[in-house]
Design an enzyme around this catalytic site. Structure first.
Site, mmCIF file in Angstrom:
data_model
loop_
_atom_site.group_PDB
_atom_site.id
_atom_site.type_symbol
_atom_site.label_atom_id
_atom_site.label_comp_id
_atom_site.label_asym_id
_atom_site.label_seq_id
_atom_site.Cartn_x
_atom_site.Cartn_y
_atom_site.Cartn_z
ATOM 1 N N SER A 1 -8.428 1.172 14.771
ATOM 2 C CA SER A 1 -8.001 0.886 16.217
ATOM 3 C C SER A 1 -6.643 0.640 16.298
ATOM 4 O O SER A 1 -5.942 0.173 15.276
ATOM 5 C CB SER A 1 -8.939 -0.218 16.794
ATOM 6 O OG SER A 1 -8.101 -0.670 18.071
ATOM 7 N N TYR B 1 -12.143 -9.053 16.711
ATOM 8 C CA TYR B 1 -11.989 -7.577 17.033
ATOM 9 C C TYR B 1 -10.877 -7.097 16.215
ATOM 10 O O TYR B 1 -10.600 -6.194 15.189
ATOM 11 C CB TYR B 1 -12.016 -7.072 18.379
ATOM 12 C CG TYR B 1 -12.146 -5.507 18.523
ATOM 13 C CD1 TYR B 1 -13.075 -4.802 18.612
ATOM 14 C CD2 TYR B 1 -10.656 -4.839 18.596
ATOM 15 C CE1 TYR B 1 -12.999 -3.351 18.603
ATOM 16 C CE2 TYR B 1 -10.509 -3.457 18.659
ATOM 17 C CZ TYR B 1 -11.877 -2.974 18.802
ATOM 18 O OH TYR B 1 -11.721 -1.455 18.798
#
Length: 260
Positions: free
Chosen positions: A142, A155
């Site tokens: 990401s 995350y």
């Protein structure tokens, strides 16, 4: 266009937007696919591709559970005899909350899926690829692998870890004919994103998309297939000297500090 004719490729998180968009691309390029997802919708996704003439199987599995990961790898080898490519994509976003308030049990859940799950996929798929002496893997990281995102502690931690696993696996197995890379998606348009934008911007979806699109120097959000095409390239023979790399697919979000 990459040629994946008769290559056997596993796609996890295949019922989701990026996973399925990538599966569609790979199928159109001739791959034989094993679709994996915790959602029973994965069977519907497989049926959609079969209706277009693709060779596709599906397995419902929790990518955070060791036995189930081994199960989908074993099922792929039993059905197709080998694994040429692996899109190690399954993940969850989780709760948004400050670090000081973040529930510990939610932290554990996010790390279990987004980091341990990626490791488990690598662990079992790489065993097969080592035995073959070939293979290509793409993990989903990401832009949160490169920056802090307020409220997304676990995350972010997991996605930073995915880059570390990618580089280490590439270093471990390069001499065995195996390449391992990862993609770092930015803001990708999905049904969930549209729903959130409608809620946040009083029903004005376009206003929300414009606001999020500002993060990119291209001033827009991406479509899932824009990630899928990069994944397809990294899994292909055209990327034969690319390994250990983290590829942003973010419209330039990481390249500058916007000030306009």
């Amino acid at each position: 266009m990459p040629n994946h004719t008769d290559k056997v490729i596993i796609v996890t998180g295949a019922a989701g937007s990026i996973g399925f968009a990538t599966a569609e691309i790979l199928a159109a390029q001739g791959a034989k696919l094993m679709l994996v997802d915790i959602s029973a919708k994965v069977e519907e996704r497989a049926a959609e591709l079969r209706a277009k003439g693709a060779t596709v199987e599906a397995v419902k599995a929790d990518c955070a559970r060791e036995a189930e990961v081994k199960g989908y790898v074993d099922a792929t080898v039993a059905r197709f005899g080998r694994i040429d490519g692996f899109f190690n994509n399954a993940g969850v976003e989780g709760l948004i909350a400050p670090t000081s308030d973040y529930p510990i049990e939610e932290f554990d859940r996010i790390l279990s899926v987004n980091l341990r799950g990626v490791f488990l996929g690598l662990h079992f798929v790489l065993k097969q690829m080592v035995a073959q002496g070939s293979g290509a893997v793409v993990n989903t990281a990401s832009i949160g692998s490169e920056r802090g995102l307020a409220g997304g502690g676990p995350y972010n931690a997991a996605k930073h870890g995915v880059v570390g696993l990618t580089r280490t696996a590439a270093a471990d197995h390069g001499k065995q004919g195996i390449r391992v890379n990862c993609v770092e998606p930015g803001v990708i348009r999905t049904p969930l994103l549209d729903e959130v934008m409608v809620q946040m911007f009083d029903g004005d979806l376009q206003k929300g998309l414009d606001k999020l699109g500002w993060v990119s120097v291209m001033n827009r959000v991406a479509q899932p297939a824009e990630v899928g095409h990069v994944v397809s390239f990294l899994l292909s023979d055209e990327a034969s000297f690319v390994t250990g790399a983290a590829w942003p697919v973010d419209g330039g979000a990481l390249c500058t500090i916007k000030h306009e």
